[in-house]
Design a protein around this motif. Structure first.
Motif, PDB file in Angstrom:
ATOM      1  N   LEU A  41      -7.245   3.251   0.991  1.00 59.17           N
ATOM      2  CA  LEU A  41      -6.804   4.130  -0.090  1.00 59.17           C
ATOM      3  C   LEU A  41      -7.998   4.650  -0.891  1.00 59.17           C
ATOM      4  N   GLN A  42      -8.944   3.769  -1.156  1.00 67.39           N
ATOM      5  CA  GLN A  42     -10.121   4.190  -1.910  1.00 67.39           C
ATOM      6  C   GLN A  42     -10.910   5.242  -1.149  1.00 67.39           C
TER       7      GLN A  42
ATOM      8  N   VAL B 171      -8.219   0.074  -7.515  1.00 68.22           N
ATOM      9  CA  VAL B 171      -8.614   0.795  -6.293  1.00 68.22           C
ATOM     10  C   VAL B 171      -9.817   1.701  -6.543  1.00 68.22           C
ATOM     11  N   THR B 172      -9.658   2.662  -7.445  1.00 66.92           N
ATOM     12  CA  THR B 172     -10.746   3.601  -7.722  1.00 66.92           C
ATOM     13  C   THR B 172     -10.480   4.358  -9.009  1.00 66.92           C
TER      14      THR B 172
ATOM     15  N   SER C 251      -4.327  -4.641  -8.540  1.00 65.53           N
ATOM     16  CA  SER C 251      -5.646  -4.598  -7.921  1.00 65.53           C
ATOM     17  C   SER C 251      -6.216  -3.198  -8.151  1.00 65.53           C
TER      18      SER C 251
ATOM     19  N   VAL D 198       1.565   3.291  -5.049  1.00 67.67           N
ATOM     20  CA  VAL D 198       0.242   3.338  -5.683  1.00 67.67           C
ATOM     21  C   VAL D 198       0.390   3.900  -7.091  1.00 67.67           C
TER      22      VAL D 198
ATOM     23  N   PRO E  80     -13.788  -0.172  -5.466  1.00 66.87           N
ATOM     24  CA  PRO E  80     -13.057  -1.190  -6.232  1.00 66.87           C
ATOM     25  C   PRO E  80     -13.988  -2.086  -7.045  1.00 66.87           C
TER      26      PRO E  80
ATOM     27  N   GLY F 284       0.787  -1.225   0.000  1.00 67.17           N
ATOM     28  CA  GLY F 284       0.000   0.000   0.000  1.00 67.17           C
ATOM     29  C   GLY F 284       0.820   1.277   0.000  1.00 67.17           C
TER      30      GLY F 284
ATOM     31  N   VAL G  45      -6.448  -1.495   0.497  1.00 75.00           N
ATOM     32  CA  VAL G  45      -7.095  -1.010  -0.718  1.00 75.00           C
ATOM     33  C   VAL G  45      -8.320  -0.169  -0.359  1.00 75.00           C
TER      34      VAL G  45
ATOM     35  N   THR H   2      -1.820  -6.611  -2.432  1.00 68.87           N
ATOM     36  CA  THR H   2      -2.009  -5.586  -1.410  1.00 68.87           C
ATOM     37  C   THR H   2      -3.220  -5.948  -0.551  1.00 68.87           C
TER      38      THR H   2
ATOM     39  N   THR I 181      -6.598  -6.230   1.292  1.00 69.87           N
ATOM     40  CA  THR I 181      -7.864  -5.643   0.879  1.00 69.87           C
ATOM     41  C   THR I 181      -8.284  -4.477   1.776  1.00 69.87           C
TER      42      THR I 181
END
Length: 327
Positions: free
Chosen positions: A272-273, A120-121, A118, A91, A301, A88, A269, A264, A266
């Motif tokens: 961060l989102q 994220v957004t 993965s 990014v 996500p 994380g 994630v 990473t 979840t």
């Protein structure tokens, strides 16, 4: 392997790392976070990333810094981020091209977003506008189609490079409308719009931010907007769909998004989102998006993945029709 199968395998991998994910996310973040921008400093992606970093830092309580790693249409920086430690703290700030269309444009890539990243957004979408010279007799998409069909030599369209949406859309028009269209590639949007305003090109599909001075001065005319809805910046300009051209290829949008290495945690994630979503809602980001002709998104996500799956076949068709290859 189908896209959905690849992500199912990724889901199994993440499930197996669930205990590690929970443990690793409990005190996240505890050090600075790096946003890797696979494009040069000063461009639109970089400008948004720096504004996003500033606001996310406030949300996360740690410095968020931007690291530009430009080169090879976003490939170098994207590969670097995909192979970073999945903790994380690295990014990726990616575009539709680096996260999606490069897979169709290049026969070999040093990364596979389906298996190494993965989602994220989605930070923002970047609607584009069909533009013609102000002196053109084209006032609608139908006018453009008729004009190209009635001309013995068809017409020409400009783009800022092979594989860009304007190039792909022009090729799609030529193929589905059965017209002759010459593609003219430029090194950037500025010289492209200068030539369009001067009458050297029949049309292009360009960004609102770059086209705005030409629209305001009456040198260019906006005919239609790509995407699903009209833009607040151009409320009187209809979408392609409203104009009678509902092809998915005219309704798709480019986007700017965050992604992290696949394993990473979840919970990281999600953190961060959440931070990105809150940042996108700030007046500072709203002003930045408006200036660049973008629209804030902030998808979850799951929403991002759904949008990605829907976009995949559309961009694949666009690239296939164009015959573009960048190897």
């Amino acid at each position: 392997m189908k896209l959905t199968t690849a992500w199912r395998q990724a889901t199994v991998l993440l499930a197996g790392l669930a205990l590690t994910a929970i443990a690793g996310a409990q005190d996240y973040p505890k050090k600075p976070i790096t946003l890797v921008v696979p494009y040069a400093a000063g461009g639109g992606t970089d400008v948004v990333a720096r504004s996003l970093a500033e606001q996310m830092s406030k949300q996360l309580g740690q410095p968020v810094v931007v690291d530009n790693k430009p080169g090879a249409s976003g490939i170098l920086g994207t590969s670097f981020a995909a192979k970073a430690q999945p903790d994380g703290y690295t990014v990726l700030v990616g575009l539709t091209q680096s996260l999606l269309t490069n897979q169709f444009l290049y026969t070999k890539l040093p990364y596979d977003p389906r298996r190494e990243l993965s989602l994220v957004t989605q930070i923002a979408s970047a609607p584009l506008v069909l533009l013609v010279p102000a002196g053109s007799n084209v006032h609608s998409v139908a006018d453009l189609q008729r004009s190209l069909r009635s001309s013995a030599h068809g017409g020409n369209c400009g783009s800022w490079g092979a594989g860009s949406y304007p190039h792909l859309a022009c090729s799609y028009m030529a193929s589905t409308w059965k017209v002759e269209l010459a593609h003219v590639a430029y090194k950037g949007e500025a010289p492209l719009l200068q030539d369009l305003a001067g009458g050297s090109l029949s049309f292009t599909i360009g960004s609102i931010a770059a086209a705005r001075p030409y629209l305001d001065s009456g040198k260019l005319r906006a005919v239609a907007v790509a995407g699903e809805q009209r833009l607040s910046a151009l409320p009187d300009v209809p979408t392609f769909k409203e104009s009678g051209f509902a092809d998915a290829e005219f309704r798709t949008l480019g986007w700017l998004a965050l992604a992290v290495p696949l394993a990473t945690p979840t919970a990281v994630v999600a953190r961060l989102q959440e931070a990105a979503q809150q940042a996108i809602k700030t007046p500072e980001l709203a002003k930045r998006f408006e200036a660049l002709g973008m629209q804030g998104m902030g998808t979850s996500p799951e929403q991002f993945r759904s949008n990605y799956l829907a976009d995949w076949p559309v961009w694949e068709r666009l690239v296939k029709v164009s015959g573009a290859k960048l190897d």
